[in-house]
Design a protein around this motif. Structure first.
Motif, PDB file in Angstrom:
ATOM      1  N   TRP A   1       0.931  -1.296  -0.063  1.00  0.00           N
ATOM      2  CA  TRP A   1       0.041  -0.092  -0.032  1.00  0.00           C
ATOM      3  C   TRP A   1       0.814   1.186  -0.015  1.00  0.00           C
ATOM      4  N   GLY A   2       2.072   1.187   0.559  1.00  0.00           N
ATOM      5  CA  GLY A   2       2.860   2.242   0.516  1.00  0.00           C
ATOM      6  C   GLY A   2       3.154   2.795  -0.915  1.00  0.00           C
ATOM      7  N   VAL A   3       3.679   1.746  -1.673  1.00  0.00           N
ATOM      8  CA  VAL A   3       3.685   2.084  -3.392  1.00  0.00           C
ATOM      9  C   VAL A   3       2.630   2.819  -3.872  1.00  0.00           C
ATOM     10  N   LEU A   4       1.273   2.051  -3.487  1.00  0.00           N
ATOM     11  CA  LEU A   4       0.182   2.901  -4.245  1.00  0.00           C
ATOM     12  C   LEU A   4      -0.098   4.366  -3.648  1.00  0.00           C
ATOM     13  N   LEU A   5       0.030   4.650  -2.386  1.00  0.00           N
ATOM     14  CA  LEU A   5      -0.054   5.664  -1.677  1.00  0.00           C
ATOM     15  C   LEU A   5       0.854   6.894  -2.200  1.00  0.00           C
ATOM     16  N   MET A   6       2.185   6.232  -2.387  1.00  0.00           N
ATOM     17  CA  MET A   6       3.158   6.936  -3.097  1.00  0.00           C
ATOM     18  C   MET A   6       2.712   7.688  -4.288  1.00  0.00           C
ATOM     19  N   TYR A   7       2.132   6.767  -5.061  1.00  0.00           N
ATOM     20  CA  TYR A   7       1.782   7.150  -6.591  1.00  0.00           C
ATOM     21  C   TYR A   7       0.683   8.217  -6.597  1.00  0.00           C
ATOM     22  N   MET A   8      -0.196   7.977  -5.598  1.00  0.00           N
ATOM     23  CA  MET A   8      -1.492   9.102  -5.369  1.00  0.00           C
ATOM     24  C   MET A   8      -0.804  10.665  -4.774  1.00  0.00           C
ATOM     25  N   GLY A   9       0.173  10.480  -3.867  1.00  0.00           N
ATOM     26  CA  GLY A   9       0.660  11.424  -3.632  1.00  0.00           C
ATOM     27  C   GLY A   9       1.478  12.235  -4.547  1.00  0.00           C
ATOM     28  N   LEU A  10       2.239  11.386  -5.404  1.00  0.00           N
ATOM     29  CA  LEU A  10       3.140  11.868  -6.592  1.00  0.00           C
ATOM     30  C   LEU A  10       2.126  12.550  -7.498  1.00  0.00           C
ATOM     31  N   PHE A  11       1.092  12.004  -7.908  1.00  0.00           N
ATOM     32  CA  PHE A  11       0.244  12.697  -9.031  1.00  0.00           C
ATOM     33  C   PHE A  11      -0.007  14.164  -8.251  1.00  0.00           C
ATOM     34  N   THR A  12      -0.634  14.116  -7.093  1.00  0.00           N
ATOM     35  CA  THR A  12      -0.873  15.563  -6.879  1.00  0.00           C
ATOM     36  C   THR A  12       0.328  16.479  -6.532  1.00  0.00           C
ATOM     37  N   TRP A  13       1.444  16.034  -6.041  1.00  0.00           N
ATOM     38  CA  TRP A  13       2.558  16.902  -5.894  1.00  0.00           C
ATOM     39  C   TRP A  13       3.034  17.054  -7.304  1.00  0.00           C
ATOM     40  N   LEU A  14       3.238  16.425  -8.121  1.00  0.00           N
ATOM     41  CA  LEU A  14       3.599  16.733  -9.421  1.00  0.00           C
ATOM     42  C   LEU A  14       2.704  17.773 -10.376  1.00  0.00           C
ATOM     43  N   GLN A  15       1.431  17.648 -10.018  1.00  0.00           N
ATOM     44  CA  GLN A  15       0.631  18.544 -10.419  1.00  0.00           C
ATOM     45  C   GLN A  15       0.593  19.890  -9.811  1.00  0.00           C
ATOM     46  N   GLY A  16       1.066  19.752  -8.802  1.00  0.00           N
ATOM     47  CA  GLY A  16       1.212  21.244  -8.142  1.00  0.00           C
ATOM     48  C   GLY A  16       2.633  21.905  -8.977  1.00  0.00           C
ATOM     49  N   PHE A  17       3.578  21.217  -9.130  1.00  0.00           N
ATOM     50  CA  PHE A  17       4.610  21.715  -9.709  1.00  0.00           C
ATOM     51  C   PHE A  17       4.448  21.951 -11.318  1.00  0.00           C
ATOM     52  N   ASP A  18       3.452  21.217 -11.740  1.00  0.00           N
ATOM     53  CA  ASP A  18       2.982  21.547 -13.160  1.00  0.00           C
ATOM     54  C   ASP A  18       2.115  22.701 -13.535  1.00  0.00           C
ATOM     55  N   ASN A  19       1.515  22.997 -12.185  1.00  0.00           N
ATOM     56  CA  ASN A  19       0.711  24.334 -12.136  1.00  0.00           C
ATOM     57  C   ASN A  19       1.496  25.674 -12.187  1.00  0.00           C
ATOM     58  N   THR A  20       2.759  25.525 -11.869  1.00  0.00           N
ATOM     59  CA  THR A  20       3.742  26.607 -11.840  1.00  0.00           C
ATOM     60  C   THR A  20       4.107  26.892 -13.253  1.00  0.00           C
ATOM     61  N   GLY A  21       3.803  26.141 -14.131  1.00  0.00           N
ATOM     62  CA  GLY A  21       3.920  26.501 -15.458  1.00  0.00           C
ATOM     63  C   GLY A  21       5.347  26.252 -16.123  1.00  0.00           C
ATOM     64  N   PHE A  22       6.440  26.041 -14.990  1.00  0.00           N
ATOM     65  CA  PHE A  22       7.725  25.586 -15.635  1.00  0.00           C
ATOM     66  C   PHE A  22       7.815  24.491 -16.446  1.00  0.00           C
ATOM     67  N   PRO A  23       7.274  23.408 -16.118  1.00  0.00           N
ATOM     68  CA  PRO A  23       7.585  22.105 -17.169  1.00  0.00           C
ATOM     69  C   PRO A  23       7.017  22.569 -18.353  1.00  0.00           C
ATOM     70  N   ALA A  24       5.987  23.094 -18.476  1.00  0.00           N
ATOM     71  CA  ALA A  24       5.664  23.620 -19.936  1.00  0.00           C
ATOM     72  C   ALA A  24       6.455  24.502 -20.656  1.00  0.00           C
ATOM     73  N   GLN A  25       7.022  25.378 -19.828  1.00  0.00           N
ATOM     74  CA  GLN A  25       7.856  26.655 -20.575  1.00  0.00           C
ATOM     75  C   GLN A  25       9.341  25.860 -20.871  1.00  0.00           C
ATOM     76  N   LEU A  26       9.850  24.731 -20.048  1.00  0.00           N
ATOM     77  CA  LEU A  26      10.927  24.174 -20.329  1.00  0.00           C
ATOM     78  C   LEU A  26      10.738  23.062 -21.560  1.00  0.00           C
ATOM     79  N   PHE A  27       9.627  22.608 -21.467  1.00  0.00           N
ATOM     80  CA  PHE A  27       9.412  21.645 -23.127  1.00  0.00           C
ATOM     81  C   PHE A  27       9.204  22.742 -24.111  1.00  0.00           C
ATOM     82  N   ASP A  28       8.777  23.995 -23.841  1.00  0.00           N
ATOM     83  CA  ASP A  28       8.624  24.724 -25.194  1.00  0.00           C
ATOM     84  C   ASP A  28      10.075  25.223 -25.460  1.00  0.00           C
ATOM     85  N   LEU A  29      10.802  25.336 -24.678  1.00  0.00           N
ATOM     86  CA  LEU A  29      12.433  25.588 -24.696  1.00  0.00           C
ATOM     87  C   LEU A  29      13.217  24.494 -25.672  1.00  0.00           C
ATOM     88  N   ILE A  30      12.865  23.270 -25.120  1.00  0.00           N
ATOM     89  CA  ILE A  30      13.695  22.335 -25.841  1.00  0.00           C
ATOM     90  C   ILE A  30      13.019  21.502 -26.981  1.00  0.00           C
TER      91      ILE A  30
END
Length: 579
Positions: free
Chosen positions: A420-449
């Motif tokens: 269950w630790g692995v499954l909970l880790m994925y659920m946490g990762l989905f939200t944590w990475l969504q927060g980083f994605d909301n900053t717009g930096f991943p999209a800007q990085l991919f636009d550059l490269i």
């Protein structure tokens, strides 16, 4: 630029009221940087653990309004995310029954046999690990196979020098073998679940299965080359060590015999001394000698003379460790160490009841049937929708019901074996990475490269590969894959766009991403969770530490050869594959 090529991430966020403002950019980036070390590294001074760290990162993203509560449910409940979680959970349940029925233990005993040379063991371990990873995921394979192999290795008293190539082989082949199917590892499952049905199991068999087999063969060959002295140059030395061990054992037995003879001669001399005295003339001395004689004979009768010293007829002492007399080189098992190994007692077919035999047949049948269902392409190719997330869960549930009907066993043990630790880790990762994605930096990085990642050119493929390898070993391959999948639109253009570069379909991006991200996890010990599982199990079972540098010396060169050898083959097979 044509509208077909524009990344829609930022516009979608603004529609949801989550435009990347300065506050969100700063706070989301700070939380990402703060949580990242606890996700990637094993922080001994603050042992929070990866599951708890990912959940803490998700919580901080919500508390500081980088992610809204409604967005949390949308992210976790997204079809692709739930499919990946269900796929991994179903395979975890099935792997419990594989382990319980002793199917893997039978194979492990066949591999080791009795006193087989290490060169005939290593390639079998690597091959078995790769095959199992393609079926029950790389992480589950590491959790099951590592204790199993190390337990048999220690039981036979084999040299600890064999542990380095053995552990590296398990870790690397589990990762490489998992690239053959989309249920072999979590990142492959996530890619397939978010491919809009364009990536099927048949496509993986056509493209990644041949390269995975080639990668395993390259890894095995590299292990034999790097550790050739251990494989082929130590036979004479080992023979001499065995002869020396036998000589030591013989000497130990002679010492015990002489020790016993000395005790007997001592008793006899005291007996003779007692007879020389007249009891009437010296009764006190005679009584004292008689008492000593009685005490000595009483001790010898009950074995206290040797047992009080920790020595019996089958063991002798070597420092503080009891050692078998027949082989003084092999220390006896420590009580604490034995508790670290889960011993699976497997029955032969003759000892099994008809119910147990029927259940084993069912287990094999449902596994084959599940693989067949996963190979069926999605609609509209066929009318039925065989969902890649629900098929493994359904197979696991039917297996639990069959186990209850046939063996009258509760399913609690199987459910308890879910990580269950692995499954909970994925659920946490989905939200944590969504927060980083909301900053717009991943999209800007991919636009550059993105202009350097044209996967229709050799330079673009190499740049994409290097980017994934470096990124996977910085933030681990699963989180990076989730971020890249969110930016699929940066790699895909609708055909006919006049201003669009000639990019590729979801199918090509997904297949290349699955291969590169998986092999990227074999470069360093921190590249994937599977590597860390192998290292941790080795430490707890044999007290052997597979260090970062020890792994890097082999993994860096071997993984580089594997990833760049398989890359053109995967690319070519995808171009000619038909699904």
């Amino acid at each position: 630029m044509s509208m077909n090529c524009v990344n829609i991430t930022n516009s979608t966020l603004c529609e949801d009221g989550m435009c990347p403002t300065v506050y969100r950019k700063v706070m989301g980036t700070l939380i990402f940087i703060l949580v990242w070390p606890f996700i990637v590294l094993d922080m001994k001074w603050f042992p929070l653990g990866r599951p708890a760290a990912s959940l803490a990162g998700a919580t901080l993203m919500v508390i500081f309004s980088v992610v809204t509560p409604n967005q949390v449910y949308e992210v976790i409940g997204a079809k692709g995310n739930l499919q990946a979680v269900c796929l991994v959970m179903g395979m975890m349940l099935l792997s419990y029954y594989y382990d319980r029925e002793g199917l893997l233990l039978i194979i492990a005993l066949f591999i080791f046999g009795k006193n087989k040379p290490f060169r005939s063991i290593l390639w079998k371990v690597c091959g078995l690990t790769a095959c199992m990873a393609a079926i029950i995921t790389n992480d589950a394979t590491a959790l099951i196979m590592t204790p199993l192999i190390l337990g048999e290795h220690r039981k036979q008293g084999r040299s600890r020098k064999e542990l380095t190539p053995l552990l590296i082989g398990i870790a690397m082949c589990a990762n490489i073998g998992s690239a053959a199917t989309f249920f072999g590892n979590p990142q492959n499952a996530y890619i397939a679940a978010n491919s809009n049905g364009e990536i099927s199991l048949i496509l993986f068999f056509q493209t990644n299965l041949p390269t995975a087999i080639l990668g395993v063969l390259i890894t095995i060959g590299m292990l034999y080359v790097v550790f050739c002295r251990m494989m082929f140059g130590k036979e004479k030395k080992e023979k001499e060590e065995d002869e020396q061990a036998a000589a030591d054992a013989t000497e130990a037995q002679m010492v015990e015999m002489k020790f016993g003879a000395d005790q007997s001669s001592l008793a006899a001399s005291r007996e003779d001394l007692a007879r020389t005295y007249d009891q009437s003339e010296n009764p006190n001395l005679s009584s004292q000698i008689a008492h000593e004689r009685e005490t000595l004979f009483h001790d010898e009768k009950h074995g206290d003379t040797l047992d009080e010293l920790g020595i019996n007829s089958t063991t002798k002492m070597n420092g503080d460790q009891p050692v078998h007399a027949t082989n003084p080189v092999i220390p006896a098992k420590n009580k604490d160490e034995t508790e670290e190994i889960t011993v699976v007692e497997t029955k032969s077919l003759r000892d099994r009841s008809w119910r147990e035999i029927v259940f084993m047949v069912w287990l094999i049948f449902i596994t084959v049937f599940m693989v067949i269902l996963l190979t069926i392409p999605p609609p509209p190719t066929v009318m039925a929708d065989f969902n890649l997330g629900l098929i493994p869960v359904g197979a696991a549930v039917l297996t639990m019901v069959a186990d209850t009907l046939l063996n009258r066993k509760y399913s609690y043990d199987a459910i308890a074996k879910i990580d269950w630790g692995v499954l909970l880790m994925y659920m946490g990762l989905f939200t944590w990475l969504q927060g980083f994605d909301n900053t717009g930096f991943p999209a800007q990085l991919f636009d550059l490269i993105r202009e350097y990642m044209n996967l229709k050119t050799v330079g673009g493929v190499i740049f994409f590969t290097v980017f994934m390898v470096i990124g996977s070993n910085l933030i681990c391959n699963v989180p990076l894959t989730i971020l890249v999948v969110k930016e699929f639109s940066n790699f895909i253009c609708t055909p006919g766009g006049s201003e669009c570069p000639e990019f590729c379909t979801i199918r090509l991006v997904g297949i290349l991403l699955a291969w590169v991200a998986t092999i990227a996890g074999t470069f360093t010990l921190l590249g994937s969770v599977c590597n860390l599982i192998v290292a941790e199990k080795a430490r707890s079972i044999t007290n052997y530490r597979l260090t970062f540098l020890r792994y890097l010396k082999f993994g860096l060169v071997s993984a580089t050869i594997v990833v760049f050898t398989g890359l053109p083959i995967t690319y070519f097979l995808e171009s000619v594959a038909k699904t």
